[in-house]
Design a protein around this motif. Structure first.
Motif, mmCIF file in Angstrom:
data_model
loop_
_atom_site.group_PDB
_atom_site.id
_atom_site.type_symbol
_atom_site.label_atom_id
_atom_site.label_comp_id
_atom_site.label_asym_id
_atom_site.label_seq_id
_atom_site.Cartn_x
_atom_site.Cartn_y
_atom_site.Cartn_z
ATOM 1 N N ASP A 1 53.243 75.349 39.203
ATOM 2 C CA ASP A 1 53.072 76.649 39.839
ATOM 3 C C ASP A 1 51.650 76.701 40.406
ATOM 4 O O ASP A 1 50.688 76.495 39.671
ATOM 5 C CB ASP A 1 53.285 77.743 38.789
ATOM 6 C CG ASP A 1 53.265 79.119 39.415
ATOM 7 O OD1 ASP A 1 53.411 79.222 40.645
ATOM 8 O OD2 ASP A 1 53.104 80.096 38.659
ATOM 9 N N ILE B 1 57.500 69.944 42.561
ATOM 10 C CA ILE B 1 57.584 71.153 43.389
ATOM 11 C C ILE B 1 58.190 72.292 42.566
ATOM 12 O O ILE B 1 57.778 73.444 42.663
ATOM 13 C CB ILE B 1 58.425 70.883 44.671
ATOM 14 C CG1 ILE B 1 57.724 69.843 45.546
ATOM 15 C CG2 ILE B 1 58.659 72.164 45.454
ATOM 16 C CD1 ILE B 1 58.561 69.340 46.718
ATOM 17 N N ASP C 1 52.870 72.251 48.643
ATOM 18 C CA ASP C 1 53.638 73.278 47.951
ATOM 19 C C ASP C 1 54.470 74.066 48.969
ATOM 20 O O ASP C 1 54.139 74.093 50.157
ATOM 21 C CB ASP C 1 52.699 74.189 47.140
ATOM 22 C CG ASP C 1 51.887 75.103 48.025
ATOM 23 O OD1 ASP C 1 52.453 76.040 48.571
ATOM 24 O OD2 ASP C 1 50.671 74.869 48.162
#
Lengths: 299, 225
Positions: free
Chosen positions: A231, A227, A249
């Motif tokens: 990205d 996490i 996410d």
């Protein structure tokens, strides 16, 4: 866009129906991913001193028994072969690394899809319906299974770029989303000895988890650090020997829905993939929260 | 009028709903859903539609005039871009409920996920449970009422939406601030709670709104660009 589905059976009496219950789930995600499909099924566990490999070759008539014969000679142990379309499951008594090296030596053009005591990964380019039929998904038995239907966005359509990706012994990953820092991360992971076959962003996520797990992290720890370090947009489902984990996410760009009954836990990108499960009308239905790691399984 | 989505397609259902005569107050029941997307979108008749089962994305999207009840959960974007009428979800709603909607009332008995009321432009939304992060992001007008808790960055970059929350707010977004509850707000909230069938007391809610600092370009901020 891609589709993800997972099914973990709490009720062992249903294990003989796993493939039958799961096939419509995978097929329901065809609209989200019509170019490739795959699944990782867990069952038929071998004893602790044995290893099970799922291998694949472009040729449907590949002489798997010849390879098995060479491995029998190398390890001085019987090797069982289960041939399924252009894949084969080989089971024998050996150490994983030594067995991998031997397979690569005797059959350099064979792809090792998965290794472990329980996992079998089968995947291919094509419509989910075609792939499910090809590998006879409907007839498969086991305790849990995760699957993926792919609509490629970040890289080409190939068997190597399709999901699930093996991330270690009895571990695999499926991904819906796209990562924006995969190029730099791939270079960093290569320096740590992780091997990549494609330009695919999901393979980088798999490589990242492989590296973290190899360094001693638990699946939960590896996903928590994912996490932070990855990205982009993702819903990940990770298959383990005991069950499966789900993480989204922190922005929750990609969907996920969970259904839980006394008999099973199922996850899917969309509810319509769950709608054929027995008793789903009265199941507990909910969306996993963003940025939180969930795990269902034994122990 | 009754529809069975095991036997009929969503396209057939929607076409029949669009073909209803003007000002029709027809009662329509839709059964056997299995998460289909776009159920009852683009309604433009004051009909009563009851949907039995869990719907997929964009259920009741672009609604005008109709009163639509869903006896189940809904996927993303329920009542997105609604213009008028009423949509009532008896279960939970996924993200972006009521997105960009200009009018009407959306009631969600359960929870709504992230981005509830994103870019809302006049709709009133009453959520009896919790809402997820970034709810009412860039909301322009209308009201968002949350009887439970709100997730992070509530009302980020807000314009003129009135937000009322009874429970906890994880965090406020940029330019969203706590505001005083004046009599006109108690009156507005009472009306919405009553319309949604909530028994909560308006006095137990806190009002949030825009600090109006991000509305227009300020020359003092030029160095930030």
């Amino acid at each position: 866009m891609c589709g993800i589905v997972g099914l973990y059976l709490k009720n062992p009496d249903m294990e003989s129906q796993l493939g039958e219950m799961f096939e419509p789930m995978l097929l329901a995600m065809t609209d989200r991913g019509p170019d490739s499909a795959g699944f990782a099924i867990y069952g038929d566990e071998v004893s602790t001193d044995m290893i099970k490999f799922t291998l694949q070759h472009a040729d449907e008539h590949y002489p798997w028994h010849d390879l098995a014969g060479k491995l029998e000679e190398e390890f001085d142990t019987p090797v069982s072969v289960l041939h399924n379309a252009n894949a084969a499951v080989l089971k024998f008594e050996a150490e994983e690394m030594a067995a991998r090296e031997a397979i690569e030596k005797f059959a350099p053009d064979v792809k090792i899809m998965s290794a472990g005591r329980s996992i079998e990964i089968l995947k291919e380019v094509g419509l989910p319906e075609v792939i499910a039929k090809k590998f006879n998904l409907k007839g498969m038995k086991g305790s849990h299974i995760i699957g993926h239907t792919r609509m490629a966005t970040e890289s080409g359509v190939s068997m190597e770029g399709s999901h699930p990706f093996s991330t270690g012994k009895d571990l695999c990953l499926v991904h819906n989303g796209s990562l924006s820092n995969h190029n730099r991360l791939r270079e960093e992971l290569k320096k740590k000895g992780i091997h990549f076959e494609t330009e695919n962003d999901s393979e980088v996520a798999a490589g990242y988890l492989t590296w973290r797990l190899r360094e001693g992290a638990s699946v939960e720890e590896a996903l928590e650090s994912a996490i932070e370090d990855l990205d982009g947009f993702f819903t990940f489902t990770v298959g383990t020997q005991n069950g499966f984990a789900v993480v989204r996410d922190p922005i929750a760009c990609k969907p996920a829905v969970i259904a839980e009954t006394d008999d099973y836990v199922a996850m899917a990108s969309e509810y319509n993939a769950l709608s054929t499960l027995p008793g789903v009308e009265s199941a507990k239905l909910w969306e996993p929260e963003p940025g939180k790691v969930y795990f269902w399984g034994k122990g | 009028m009754e529809f069975d989505l095991k036997k009929q397609t969503v396209r057939e259902l929607n076409q029949a709903l669009h073909d209803l005569p003007e000002n029709s107050q027809e009662t329509v029941v839709v059964n056997n859903l299995s998460g289909e997307h776009n159920v009852a979108v683009g309604m433009d008749r004051p009909a009563q539609v009851t949907i039995n089962g869990h719907a997929g994305y964009f259920c009741a999207g672009m609604n005008q005039k109709a009163d639509i009840t869903i006896n189940g959960n809904v996927g993303q974007g329920v009542a997105e871009n609604m213009m008028s009428g009423r949509v009532h979800v008896k279960g939970n709603a996924s993200q972006s409920a009521g997105a960009t909607a200009h009018g009407g009332l959306l009631v969600i008995d359960g929870d709504a996920a992230a981005r509830c009321g994103i870019s809302m432009k006049g709709i009133d939304i009453v959520v009896k449970g919790n809402v997820g992060h970034m709810s009412s992001f860039m909301g322009q007008s209308g009201c968002l009422v949350v009887c439970g808790d709100a997730g992070e960055a509530l009302g980020d970059s807000l314009y003129e939406v009135h937000i009322y929350v009874k429970g906890e707010v994880a965090s406020l977004g940029a330019d969203c601030i706590k505001k005083e509850m004046r009599p006109e707000h108690i009156e507005e909230l009472s009306g919405l709670l009553e319309a949604a069938g909530c028994e909560d007391k308006p006095e137990d809610f806190t009002r949030y709104g825009s600090a109006r600092q991000l509305y227009t370009f300020k020359v003092d901020n030029a160095s930030a660009y």
